[in-house]
Design a protein around this motif. Structure first.
Motif, PDB file in Angstrom:
ATOM      1  N   GLU A 133       0.835  -1.206   0.000  1.00  0.00           N
ATOM      2  CA  GLU A 133       0.000   0.000   0.000  1.00  0.00           C
ATOM      3  C   GLU A 133       0.869   1.254   0.000  1.00  0.00           C
ATOM      4  O   GLU A 133       0.522   2.253  -0.646  1.00  0.00           O
ATOM      5  N   LEU A 134       1.973   1.224   0.726  1.00  0.00           N
ATOM      6  CA  LEU A 134       2.853   2.395   0.749  1.00  0.00           C
ATOM      7  C   LEU A 134       3.470   2.655  -0.632  1.00  0.00           C
ATOM      8  O   LEU A 134       3.694   3.801  -1.015  1.00  0.00           O
ATOM      9  N   ILE A 135       3.733   1.582  -1.359  1.00  0.00           N
ATOM     10  CA  ILE A 135       4.243   1.763  -2.723  1.00  0.00           C
ATOM     11  C   ILE A 135       3.195   2.470  -3.569  1.00  0.00           C
ATOM     12  O   ILE A 135       3.508   3.369  -4.369  1.00  0.00           O
ATOM     13  N   VAL A 136       1.924   2.066  -3.418  1.00  0.00           N
ATOM     14  CA  VAL A 136       0.850   2.713  -4.154  1.00  0.00           C
ATOM     15  C   VAL A 136       0.746   4.185  -3.758  1.00  0.00           C
ATOM     16  O   VAL A 136       0.571   5.075  -4.595  1.00  0.00           O
ATOM     17  N   ILE A 137       0.873   4.484  -2.459  1.00  0.00           N
ATOM     18  CA  ILE A 137       0.747   5.861  -1.953  1.00  0.00           C
ATOM     19  C   ILE A 137       1.857   6.742  -2.504  1.00  0.00           C
ATOM     20  O   ILE A 137       1.623   7.885  -2.903  1.00  0.00           O
ATOM     21  N   CYS A 138       3.070   6.221  -2.539  1.00  0.00           N
ATOM     22  CA  CYS A 138       4.237   7.058  -2.868  1.00  0.00           C
ATOM     23  C   CYS A 138       4.610   7.010  -4.343  1.00  0.00           C
ATOM     24  O   CYS A 138       5.400   7.840  -4.801  1.00  0.00           O
ATOM     25  N   TRP A 139       4.094   6.061  -5.100  1.00  0.00           N
ATOM     26  CA  TRP A 139       4.509   5.900  -6.489  1.00  0.00           C
ATOM     27  C   TRP A 139       3.386   5.965  -7.456  1.00  0.00           C
ATOM     28  O   TRP A 139       2.745   6.734  -7.851  1.00  0.00           O
TER      29      TRP A 139
END
Length: 255
Positions: free
Chosen positions: A249-255
């Motif tokens: 999810e953090l990858i989706v948020i930041c990328w």
């Protein structure tokens, strides 16, 4: 009489001279006040604290790969700006992944005997400059230093210790093979990047062991020209699927 008459004349000349010097001083003071007012008016917007919207993002280019970072996630204010950067350090509350609040002020009177639990997931993003990829390190480097003992996986998560007198002595390697998440393809918003598939295990983390300080884990991913390094407490691995999902999810948020 002549002497007495000259005194008022000299006094009047002195007052006239004093008034002649006073006018330039007052004019200089007025000009300085006007200049200071103009400078204060120009700089005034920079003195007020800026508040960020929860949906706002700061575009940052790392290793020629574009990331869109929530402003509240930056750990260092000097990195909170758009444009190219070599690396950035972020943190997110876990498990909500919400904005971290201001750190609690600790004084000699309020310090606790035991440190508070770690409730944040840390993320560092840095340009890799064509160094060995995390997946390649997992396949080719780590196996050289692992102990030969292979315990049975627990809840789909295997653990193997690194041998003593190796670069990773005192650490353990946790690996959960895919598929473990409900999704392994991250769909991008309209106009964004194409879907990206992660050809790596559901979770791969190198963790220190609990001692005087709690054990910490490190898990790495590579996206474009940047490496993403997640750090979190080892004890979270009791619910490792939640941890793996949070990283995705953090990858989706930041990328």
């Amino acid at each position: 009489m002549t002497l007495l008459a000259s005194v008022p004349r000299r006094s009047r000349e002195f007052d006239k001279l004093r008034r002649g010097h006073l006018v330039p001083l007052l004019a200089s003071a007025l000009i300085a006040a006007i200049a200071m007012t103009l400078v204060a008016w120009v700089l005034w917007p920079t003195w007020t604290a800026r508040t960020f919207d929860n949906n706002e993002r700061i575009p940052v280019s790392i290793g020629e790969t574009l990331f869109n970072i929530p402003p509240h996630a930056f750990r260092r204010k000097v990195q909170r700006h758009s444009g190219p950067q070599e690396s950035i350090d972020l943190n997110f509350l876990y498990p909500s992944l919400a904005a971290p609040g201001a750190p609690r002020r600790v004084t000699a009177e309020t310090i606790d005997e035991t440190p508070p639990p770690i409730e944040r997931m840390f993320l560092s993003i840095a340009a890799h400059h064509d160094s060995l990829a995390p997946d390649a390190r997992l396949r080719t480097i780590y196996p050289r230093y692992l102990d030969e003992t292979r315990p049975e996986p627990q809840d789909g998560l295997s653990i193997r210790a690194f041998r003593d007198r190796t670069p990773y002595a005192g650490e353990d390697l946790f690996v959960a093979e895919a598929p473990a998440l409900d999704h392994d393809i991250l769909e991008r918003d309209a106009g964004g990047k194409p879907p990206h598939t992660f050809p790596h295990p559901a979770l791969a983390a190198r963790c220190t062991r609990d001692a005087a300080t709690p054990g910490m884990c490190l898990s790495e991913r590579r996206i474009g020209g940047a490496d993403l390094t997640f750090r979190f407490p080892r004890q979270w691995l009791t619910k490792w699927r939640d941890v793996a999902g949070a990283m995705e999810e953090l990858i989706v948020i930041c990328w």
